[in-house]
Motif scaffolding. Structure first.
Motif, mmCIF file in Angstrom:
data_model
loop_
_atom_site.group_PDB
_atom_site.id
_atom_site.type_symbol
_atom_site.label_atom_id
_atom_site.label_comp_id
_atom_site.label_asym_id
_atom_site.label_seq_id
_atom_site.Cartn_x
_atom_site.Cartn_y
_atom_site.Cartn_z
ATOM 1 N N VAL A 280 3.230 12.591 -0.465
ATOM 2 C CA VAL A 280 3.879 13.858 -0.447
ATOM 3 C C VAL A 280 4.459 14.187 -1.774
ATOM 4 C CG1 VAL A 280 6.095 14.798 0.149
ATOM 5 C CG2 VAL A 280 4.752 13.756 2.173
ATOM 6 N N THR A 281 5.126 13.211 -2.506
ATOM 7 C CA THR A 281 5.252 13.281 -4.098
ATOM 8 C C THR A 281 4.018 13.746 -4.972
ATOM 9 O OG1 THR A 281 6.858 11.660 -3.774
ATOM 10 C CG2 THR A 281 6.436 12.154 -6.042
ATOM 11 N N ALA A 282 2.865 12.927 -4.804
ATOM 12 C CA ALA A 282 1.862 13.580 -5.205
ATOM 13 C C ALA A 282 1.292 14.894 -5.027
ATOM 14 C CB ALA A 282 0.742 12.584 -5.065
ATOM 15 N N THR A 283 1.338 15.211 -3.852
ATOM 16 C CA THR A 283 0.805 16.638 -3.457
ATOM 17 C C THR A 283 1.765 17.820 -3.969
ATOM 18 O OG1 THR A 283 0.120 15.542 -1.454
ATOM 19 C CG2 THR A 283 0.123 18.030 -1.518
ATOM 20 N N LEU A 284 3.277 17.410 -3.908
ATOM 21 C CA LEU A 284 4.339 18.257 -4.693
ATOM 22 C C LEU A 284 4.022 18.431 -6.036
ATOM 23 C CD1 LEU A 284 7.610 17.075 -2.967
ATOM 24 C CD2 LEU A 284 6.408 19.480 -2.711
ATOM 25 N N HIS A 285 3.664 17.378 -6.772
ATOM 26 C CA HIS A 285 3.308 17.474 -8.211
ATOM 27 C C HIS A 285 1.984 18.395 -8.370
ATOM 28 C CE1 HIS A 285 2.237 16.404 -12.184
ATOM 29 N NE2 HIS A 285 0.878 16.121 -11.890
ATOM 30 N N CYS A 286 0.956 18.112 -7.470
ATOM 31 C CA CYS A 286 -0.076 18.879 -7.562
ATOM 32 C C CYS A 286 0.174 20.408 -7.233
ATOM 33 C CB CYS A 286 -1.275 18.573 -6.532
ATOM 34 S SG CYS A 286 -2.609 19.444 -6.591
ATOM 35 N N LEU A 287 1.178 20.607 -6.165
ATOM 36 C CA LEU A 287 1.405 21.828 -5.854
ATOM 37 C C LEU A 287 2.104 22.633 -6.960
ATOM 38 C CD1 LEU A 287 1.674 24.178 -3.347
ATOM 39 C CD2 LEU A 287 4.028 22.945 -3.180
ATOM 40 N N THR A 288 2.821 22.045 -7.757
ATOM 41 C CA THR A 288 3.644 22.737 -8.698
ATOM 42 C C THR A 288 2.809 23.244 -9.742
ATOM 43 O OG1 THR A 288 5.371 21.076 -8.680
ATOM 44 C CG2 THR A 288 5.127 22.364 -10.914
ATOM 45 N N GLY B 215 -6.980 3.954 -4.064
ATOM 46 C CA GLY B 215 -6.860 3.413 -5.353
ATOM 47 C C GLY B 215 -7.552 4.728 -6.073
ATOM 48 N N LYS B 216 -7.596 5.727 -5.511
ATOM 49 C CA LYS B 216 -8.222 6.994 -6.229
ATOM 50 C C LYS B 216 -7.088 8.414 -6.328
ATOM 51 C CE LYS B 216 -12.462 5.194 -5.751
ATOM 52 N NZ LYS B 216 -12.749 4.427 -7.017
ATOM 53 N N GLY B 217 -7.603 9.160 -6.987
ATOM 54 C CA GLY B 217 -6.678 10.454 -6.922
ATOM 55 C C GLY B 217 -5.524 10.142 -8.009
ATOM 56 N N HIS B 218 -4.338 10.544 -7.180
ATOM 57 C CA HIS B 218 -2.950 10.054 -8.112
ATOM 58 C C HIS B 218 -2.513 8.631 -8.401
ATOM 59 C CE1 HIS B 218 -1.050 14.031 -8.786
ATOM 60 N NE2 HIS B 218 -1.937 14.471 -7.884
ATOM 61 N N ALA B 219 -3.411 7.875 -7.635
ATOM 62 C CA ALA B 219 -3.125 6.543 -8.195
ATOM 63 C C ALA B 219 -3.575 6.259 -9.403
ATOM 64 C CB ALA B 219 -4.063 5.443 -7.133
ATOM 65 N N ALA C 102 0.795 -1.406 0.127
ATOM 66 C CA ALA C 102 0.052 0.010 0.045
ATOM 67 C C ALA C 102 0.739 1.118 0.137
ATOM 68 C CB ALA C 102 -0.871 -0.123 1.295
ATOM 69 N N PRO C 103 0.379 2.332 -0.682
ATOM 70 C CA PRO C 103 1.135 3.540 -0.761
ATOM 71 C C PRO C 103 1.482 4.166 0.443
ATOM 72 C CG PRO C 103 -0.964 3.990 -1.555
ATOM 73 C CD PRO C 103 -0.757 2.452 -1.449
ATOM 74 N N GLY C 104 2.639 4.600 0.998
ATOM 75 C CA GLY C 104 2.735 5.364 2.140
ATOM 76 C C GLY C 104 2.699 6.807 2.027
ATOM 77 N N THR D 88 -3.282 19.146 2.128
ATOM 78 C CA THR D 88 -3.577 18.275 1.331
ATOM 79 C C THR D 88 -2.712 16.927 1.318
ATOM 80 O OG1 THR D 88 -4.026 20.352 -0.004
ATOM 81 C CG2 THR D 88 -3.981 18.222 -1.302
ATOM 82 N N VAL D 89 -1.695 16.938 1.817
ATOM 83 C CA VAL D 89 -1.073 15.652 1.890
ATOM 84 C C VAL D 89 -2.003 14.576 2.505
ATOM 85 C CG1 VAL D 89 1.148 14.486 2.933
ATOM 86 C CG2 VAL D 89 1.686 16.477 1.774
ATOM 87 N N PRO D 90 -2.481 14.730 3.793
ATOM 88 C CA PRO D 90 -3.250 13.721 4.294
ATOM 89 C C PRO D 90 -4.578 13.284 3.270
ATOM 90 C CG PRO D 90 -2.944 15.396 5.958
ATOM 91 C CD PRO D 90 -2.377 15.989 4.520
ATOM 92 N N VAL D 91 -5.102 14.319 2.719
ATOM 93 C CA VAL D 91 -6.213 13.944 1.632
ATOM 94 C C VAL D 91 -5.538 13.008 0.582
ATOM 95 C CG1 VAL D 91 -7.750 14.909 -0.123
ATOM 96 C CG2 VAL D 91 -7.416 16.130 2.232
ATOM 97 N N ASN D 92 -4.508 13.393 -0.028
ATOM 98 C CA ASN D 92 -3.886 12.587 -1.146
ATOM 99 C C ASN D 92 -3.753 11.290 -0.649
ATOM 100 O OD1 ASN D 92 -4.103 14.263 -3.478
ATOM 101 N ND2 ASN D 92 -2.398 15.294 -2.946
ATOM 102 N N HIS D 93 -2.966 11.146 0.657
ATOM 103 C CA HIS D 93 -2.693 9.711 1.303
ATOM 104 C C HIS D 93 -3.881 8.978 1.472
ATOM 105 C CE1 HIS D 93 -1.854 7.026 4.614
ATOM 106 N NE2 HIS D 93 -0.593 6.968 4.043
ATOM 107 N N TRP D 94 -4.924 9.612 1.663
ATOM 108 C CA TRP D 94 -6.225 8.808 2.059
ATOM 109 C C TRP D 94 -6.823 8.410 0.484
ATOM 110 C CZ3 TRP D 94 -11.374 9.627 0.445
ATOM 111 C CH2 TRP D 94 -12.344 8.792 1.080
#
Length: 174
Positions: free
Chosen positions: A38-46, A164-168, A31-33, A153-159
């Motif tokens: 954080v990586t997904a959120t950094l991408h989104c933040l960019t 299997g949603k969002g950046h998954a 499962a993603p950690g 937003t990091v915890p939102v993306n983690h959830w």
């Protein structure tokens, strides 16, 4: 008993559907950690930061009303956020229409949360929306708003990724 598998089916390129359950697609993967979130959120933040800063700069320089400046920032954040995702997905050979669907699935919630948070911070900082481009208050509040948006937003993306949603939806194309 020793089993040797030498008769594998030929490898073909599989392009998964963007709404496919990433956990099922991952199969035996862990499962993603938090690092993935954080990586997904950094991408989104960019993408959000490019659009947000550009929108605030254009709106402030043009003397737009605060509401119009925020609206412009939000629209540009979505445009750049989706654009960055689509660029990477298209590089993986995905057709444009499917790349749009992947970007929508991957980024909509993350960008929406980020935009809600960062614009709330900028609007609530006294004088920030009326500050000029040469004012530290303008740039400081904008930087602080993006930091708050990233952190929350990091915890939102983690959830979402864990389900299997969002950046998954994007990870299948990397």
């Amino acid at each position: 008993m020793n089993h040797t598998h030498t008769d594998h089916a030929p490898r073909t390129r599989h392009v998964p559907e963007p709404y496919q359950d990433a956990a099922a697609h991952a199969g035996h993967h862990a499962a993603p950690g938090w690092r993935t979130a954080v990586t997904a959120t950094l991408h989104c933040l960019t993408g959000c930061a490019i659009g947000e800063v550009l929108g605030m700069v254009i709106g402030t320089a043009a003397g737009l009303h605060n509401g119009a400046t925020v609206a412009l920032s939000v629209v540009l954040a979505f445009v750049f956020g989706y654009g960055l995702t689509m660029r990477g997905v298209r590089r993986a050979g995905v057709p444009l229409r499917q790349a749009v669907r992947v970007a929508l699935a991957a980024d909509t919630v993350s960008i929406a949360v980020m935009e809600l948070l960062d614009n709330t911070v900028v609007v609530t900082v006294p004088g920030a929306m009326d500050a000029g481009l040469a004012d530290l208050l303008f740039w400081g509040s904008l930087a602080a708003s993006l930091a708050v948006a990233f952190t929350l937003t990091v915890p939102v993306n983690h959830w979402m990724i864990g389900r299997g949603k969002g950046h998954a939806a994007v990870h299948a194309y990397h």
